[in-house]
Design a protein around this motif. Structure first.
Motif, short mmCIF file in Angstrom:
data_model
loop_
_atom_site.label_atom_id
_atom_site.label_comp_id
_atom_site.label_asym_id
_atom_site.label_seq_id
_atom_site.Cartn_x
_atom_site.Cartn_y
_atom_site.Cartn_z
N MET A 1 0.85 -1.19 0.00
CA MET A 1 0.00 0.00 0.00
C MET A 1 0.89 1.24 0.00
N SER A 2 0.61 2.18 -0.91
CA SER A 2 1.41 3.39 -0.98
C SER A 2 0.52 4.58 -1.29
N ALA A 3 0.98 5.75 -0.85
CA ALA A 3 0.24 6.99 -1.10
C ALA A 3 0.58 7.52 -2.50
N LEU A 4 -0.43 8.05 -3.18
CA LEU A 4 -0.25 8.57 -4.53
C LEU A 4 -0.66 10.04 -4.57
N ASN A 5 0.17 10.87 -5.19
CA ASN A 5 -0.21 12.26 -5.46
C ASN A 5 -0.73 12.34 -6.89
N ILE A 6 -1.96 12.80 -7.05
CA ILE A 6 -2.61 12.82 -8.36
C ILE A 6 -2.98 14.25 -8.70
N SER A 7 -2.39 14.76 -9.79
CA SER A 7 -2.73 16.11 -10.26
C SER A 7 -3.79 16.01 -11.34
N LEU A 8 -4.68 16.99 -11.36
CA LEU A 8 -5.80 17.00 -12.30
C LEU A 8 -5.72 18.24 -13.18
N SER A 9 -5.91 18.04 -14.50
CA SER A 9 -5.88 19.17 -15.44
C SER A 9 -7.03 19.03 -16.43
N ASN A 10 -7.38 20.15 -17.06
CA ASN A 10 -8.43 20.17 -18.07
C ASN A 10 -7.92 19.52 -19.35
N ALA A 11 -8.63 18.53 -19.86
CA ALA A 11 -8.17 17.78 -21.02
C ALA A 11 -8.14 18.63 -22.29
N VAL A 12 -8.95 19.67 -22.37
CA VAL A 12 -9.03 20.49 -23.57
C VAL A 12 -8.02 21.62 -23.54
N THR A 13 -7.99 22.39 -22.42
CA THR A 13 -7.12 23.57 -22.34
C THR A 13 -5.77 23.27 -21.73
N GLY A 14 -5.66 22.15 -20.96
CA GLY A 14 -4.41 21.83 -20.27
C GLY A 14 -4.24 22.56 -18.96
N ALA A 15 -5.22 23.38 -18.58
CA ALA A 15 -5.11 24.17 -17.35
C ALA A 15 -5.13 23.25 -16.12
N GLU A 16 -4.27 23.56 -15.14
CA GLU A 16 -4.21 22.80 -13.90
C GLU A 16 -5.47 23.08 -13.08
N LEU A 17 -6.13 22.05 -12.60
CA LEU A 17 -7.37 22.21 -11.83
C LEU A 17 -7.11 22.11 -10.34
N THR A 18 -6.59 20.99 -9.91
CA THR A 18 -6.31 20.77 -8.49
C THR A 18 -5.50 19.49 -8.37
N SER A 19 -5.22 19.08 -7.15
CA SER A 19 -4.53 17.80 -6.91
C SER A 19 -5.14 17.14 -5.70
N ILE A 20 -5.06 15.81 -5.66
CA ILE A 20 -5.58 15.03 -4.54
C ILE A 20 -4.56 13.96 -4.17
N THR A 21 -4.75 13.35 -3.03
CA THR A 21 -3.95 12.20 -2.64
C THR A 21 -4.86 10.99 -2.51
N ALA A 22 -4.34 9.83 -2.84
CA ALA A 22 -5.11 8.59 -2.78
C ALA A 22 -4.18 7.46 -2.37
N CYS A 23 -4.78 6.32 -2.09
CA CYS A 23 -4.02 5.14 -1.70
C CYS A 23 -4.08 4.13 -2.84
N SER A 24 -2.99 3.42 -3.07
CA SER A 24 -2.94 2.48 -4.19
C SER A 24 -3.97 1.36 -4.07
N THR A 25 -4.48 1.14 -2.84
CA THR A 25 -5.49 0.11 -2.65
C THR A 25 -6.91 0.64 -2.81
N ASP A 26 -7.07 1.96 -2.95
CA ASP A 26 -8.40 2.52 -3.20
C ASP A 26 -8.93 2.01 -4.53
N THR A 27 -10.23 1.95 -4.66
CA THR A 27 -10.83 1.52 -5.92
C THR A 27 -10.95 2.72 -6.87
#
Length: 468
Positions: A1-27
């Motif tokens: 089990m490990s922590a993941l940093n996930i960044s989110l961006s707009n698929a059309v413009t490429g603009a950065e939206l936000t970031s979240i953390t999750a666990c590799s065992t999360d669904t």
């Protein structure tokens, strides 16, 4: 089990939206819920991992391929791709008839314009006067005139007013070019002024020479370029070039020309500039002769082939794409301008119209089925291969996917055509189309890029949307 940093961006413009953390065992279900919360409760989005849709599932993130910090793209709302009819354009009420003359796309230096051009003839001082004199004795004895009519289809016509037996729009966004017998003599529009290909008196050696002029708003002309003043072109080709089409990118003006000696094609690139004193200049400083078979030069009557059309450049402007007839597409790297086929007629299924997505370099093929049973049109998407530079792209039939079946109207004369023109609109990120009865349609590419393919013969996907 490990922590993941996930960044989110707009698929059309490429603009950065936000970031979240999750666990590799999360669904993946949990990931979507976390993203929805991070986006303020937004629903109806899709997540893309390396351009592949990450569908909600009970699989763990590790199983889904998220084993380390990763960047995901968010498509804000992906719905079923479908064309929407947004109005009626005015070519039909302005003298265009599908069996009288060809109509073609006319490129301009302004974004958000969808100009179409055709040739019309009439007796009288102007086309409007011809309408007023319809079937009256006043029309007899008047000179017969011809002109190229150009209309911005994106400005759909308002409620028409009645002036004689034909409805004429009360506000017609037209540019008229009198005295030119064919639309191929107009290369494009620069600030709403037509850029014209003309023949001028040349040197004693060549007699005549090709020239490009700008017809400005007061009716006068400014000569932008002459072939007999270009020593390199004269040395390379000698004889006169016949310029047939133009295209504006962000920085350049491209001209497609035919060599009259052997009916081969030359692609030229330059810069069309306007100065503070309202004068203009055109410097065609790069050119390349095209190999046989890349572009079909003329039709059976020896006229410039109206199936050839500039599609646009990729987003980085490294390559120029062109529909070269019957669904075939050629690519021209901008460092050399030397074209090659990247999609053959056979692989395209000999489609009648082609759309191009500059953001993804995806190709959209319009198959006109108006002489068959429903649907009148099918639209297929061929995505660009991943991790391939635009200049190296090749497309093939194996990746062709049916994405929608628009209920375009068919021309009412012979029931033979349902697509007159297709273009990409930068301002709305949509493909826009003109159907056989002057209907104006729009397809949001935010949906079409990620639309799951539909099955052939699935009548549930036939579209019949009312006009808004």
């Amino acid at each position: 089990m490990s922590a993941l940093n996930i960044s989110l961006s707009n698929a059309v413009t490429g603009a950065e939206l936000t970031s979240i953390t999750a666990c590799s065992t999360d669904t993946v279900f949990q990931l979507h819920a976390a993203v929805a919360q991070a986006l303020g409760g937004k629903k109806g989005f899709k997540l893309l991992l390396a351009d592949v849709v990450l569908e909600p599932s009970p699989d763990s993130l590790e199983v889904a391929g998220l084993t380390q910090d990763v960047a995901l793209q968010v498509v804000a709302c992906v719905t079923r791709a479908r064309f929407r009819r947004i109005g009626t354009a005015c070519p039909g009420s302005q003298g265009y008839h599908i069996h009288d003359t060809s109509i073609r796309r006319m490129h301009a230096n302004e974004l958000g314009k969808f100009f179409m051009a055709w040739t019309r003839g009439f007796h009288g001082d102007s086309y409007d006067s011809r309408i007023r004199c319809w079937r009256s004795a006043h029309a007899s004895g008047r000179p017969y005139l011809r002109e190229v009519a150009i209309v911005d289809v994106a400005q759909t016509t308002p409620e028409p007013i009645q002036r004689g037996p034909v409805d004429v729009p009360s506000s017609s966004p037209l540019v008229n070019v009198p005295g030119h017998i064919g639309w191929w003599s107009v290369l494009g529009l620069f600030d709403y002024c037509p850029v014209l290909a003309e023949t001028a008196s040349g040197t004693a050696q060549f007699g005549e020479t090709a020239s490009i002029v700008l017809r400005v708003s007061d009716g006068s002309s400014q000569t932008l370029w002459r072939q007999d003043e270009d020593a390199q072109l004269l040395e390379a080709f000698g004889g006169m070039l016949c310029c047939t089409q133009g295209f504006f990118s962000k920085e350049s003006f491209f001209v497609l020309a035919c060599l009259q000696a052997d009916m081969s094609y030359v692609l030229l690139e330059g810069v069309l500039q306007k100065y503070d004193d309202s004068s203009h200049s055109l410097n065609l400083n790069k050119w390349a002769r095209q190999d046989d078979g890349v572009i079909i030069c003329t039709n059976d009557r020896g006229e410039p082939f109206d199936g050839v059309e500039f599609l646009g450049t990729d987003l980085a402007e490294t390559a120029l794409f062109m529909h070269v007839g019957n669904g075939a597409v050629a690519i021209f790297p901008l460092d050399t301008l030397k074209g090659r086929l990247c999609l053959s007629e056979e692989d395209s299924g000999r489609c009648s119209a082609v759309g191009f997505d500059p953001l993804t370099a995806g190709i959209y093929l319009f198959r006109d089925l108006s002489q068959q049973c429903e649907p009148p049109c099918k639209v297929y998407r061929i995505g660009a291969p991943e991790c391939v530079a635009a200049v190296d792209l090749n497309y093939d039939r194996s990746s062709m996917q049916l994405i929608c079946q628009p209920n375009f109207e068919i021309d009412g004369f012979s029931d033979s055509t349902c697509v007159l023109g297709v273009a990409y609109d930068f301002l709305t990120d949509c493909l826009i189309a003109l159907d056989g009865e002057n209907g104006f349609w729009s397809l949001p590419l935010k949906d079409a890029r990620y639309q799951e393919p539909i099955q052939e013969g699935d009548d549930a996907h036939l579209e019949d949307l009312p006009e808004d």
